[in-house]
Design an enzyme around this catalytic site. Structure first.
Site, PDB file in Angstrom:
ATOM      1  N   HIS A  90      65.489  81.080  76.574  1.00 34.83           N
ATOM      2  CA  HIS A  90      66.095  82.040  77.600  1.00 34.83           C
ATOM      3  C   HIS A  90      66.453  81.168  78.627  1.00 34.83           C
ATOM      4  CE1 HIS A  90      62.645  81.664  80.199  1.00 34.83           C
ATOM      5  NE2 HIS A  90      61.945  82.241  79.230  1.00 34.83           N
TER       6      HIS A  90
ATOM      7  N   GLU B 224      56.235  85.388  74.288  1.00 33.62           N
ATOM      8  CA  GLU B 224      55.644  84.156  74.714  1.00 33.62           C
ATOM      9  C   GLU B 224      53.972  84.161  74.577  1.00 33.62           C
ATOM     10  OE1 GLU B 224      55.556  81.015  74.902  1.00 33.62           O
ATOM     11  OE2 GLU B 224      56.540  80.465  76.868  1.00 33.62           O
TER      12      GLU B 224
END
Length: 277
Positions: free
Chosen positions: A17, A102
């Site tokens: 990202h 994550e």
């Protein structure tokens, strides 16, 4: 009748990202659901324009996009694909997969590395060797084994799709949008680094539906074994970075790093490496 041209070897294109306030500051960002910064928005919009305009990635070869459910990853998907036509977007299945979130950092969420080292020292840890997240995991967060298990599940599903597409001679680039530790770990497992463990515990054997697609669109792949890392794979991937994973000798059983990155090698050139280690 001539045979159809051979499709390029399938690829898994990993995309971290764009910039967030915490990626910029170096704070550990696990489940904290931050948006991209204005710079991060522009960064990923430019990335999408570049990779498709210059044909580093042929949008007509993208079969799936897998993304972490966290907004910084999903926002990045939208920005990178923004310039594609509606028809091109309609041909790409976007799958939100919780297995790609994550690392859950637990007590270390929002801290800098130096702060984590001091915290662990205050708790009497690491007296014999320095902390290594890849081996030691995170207090009140995930162990490396837990992280490796869910990323192994994601890889198994993606490689199964690649195998099906290759058998059908369908060009297949699958894009994976996720996070810094997750994608570096993912790449390490793709290359079969770390430790292989037989699935034995209830958690390891459990059938987990972590994604929002049907069994028809994304078949589940039960694991008999999985891999986890016990040391740093020594990969770097900055916010907004892209890496390309593929296969040697056109074989799904031989996962490999595509050192040419997003550049596309035509199948007729690619084939010169067949049978060469």
């Amino acid at each position: 009748m001539t045979n159809a041209p051979k499709a390029p070897t399938p690829r898994c294109i990993i995309v971290r990202h764009g910039q967030t306030e915490w990626s910029k500051s170096g704070q550990y960002t696990g489940l904290t659901d931050l948006p991209l910064t204005p710079y991060g928005v522009g960064q990923m919009r430019r990335t999408g324009e570049s990779i498709f305009k210059n044909q580093f990635i042929n949008p007509d070869h993208i079969t799936y996009v897998f993304t972490s459910p966290l907004q910084r990853a999903r926002q990045t998907v939208d920005l990178v694909l923004e310039g594609l036509t509606e028809k091109q977007k309609a041909n790409i299945k976007v799958v939100v997969d919780k297995d790609l979130r994550e690392w859950e950092y637990g007590d270390y969420e929002g801290l800098l590395t130096k702060d984590i080292i001091e915290l662990r020292k205050s708790r009497g840890l690491d007296t014999e060797r320095p902390w290594n997240i890849w081996r030691d995991g995170c207090e009140n967060g995930e162990t490396s084994e837990e992280f490796g298990l869910r990323l192994s599940r994601a890889i198994a599903r993606i490689q199964n799709l690649h195998r099906k597409h290759q058998a059908a001679n369908i060009p297949s680039d699958i894009m994976v949008f996720a996070h810094g530790h997750a994608l570096r770990y993912f790449a390490g497992l793709w290359f079969k680094l770390g430790v292989e463990k037989k699935c034995e515990t209830p958690e390891e054997l459990k059938s987990v539906k972590s994604y929002d697609a049907s069994e028809e669109d994304v078949p589940s792949v039960p694991l008999k074994t999985y891999r986890y890392l016990n040391d740093n794979p020594n990969f770097l991937l900055d916010a907004g970075g892209i890496g390309v994973l593929s296969y040697a000798h056109h074989s799904i059983d031989e996962p490999a790093l595509a050192l040419a990155g997003a550049f596309i090698c035509p199948p007729e050139e690619e084939s010169q490496h067949a049978g060469v280690n």
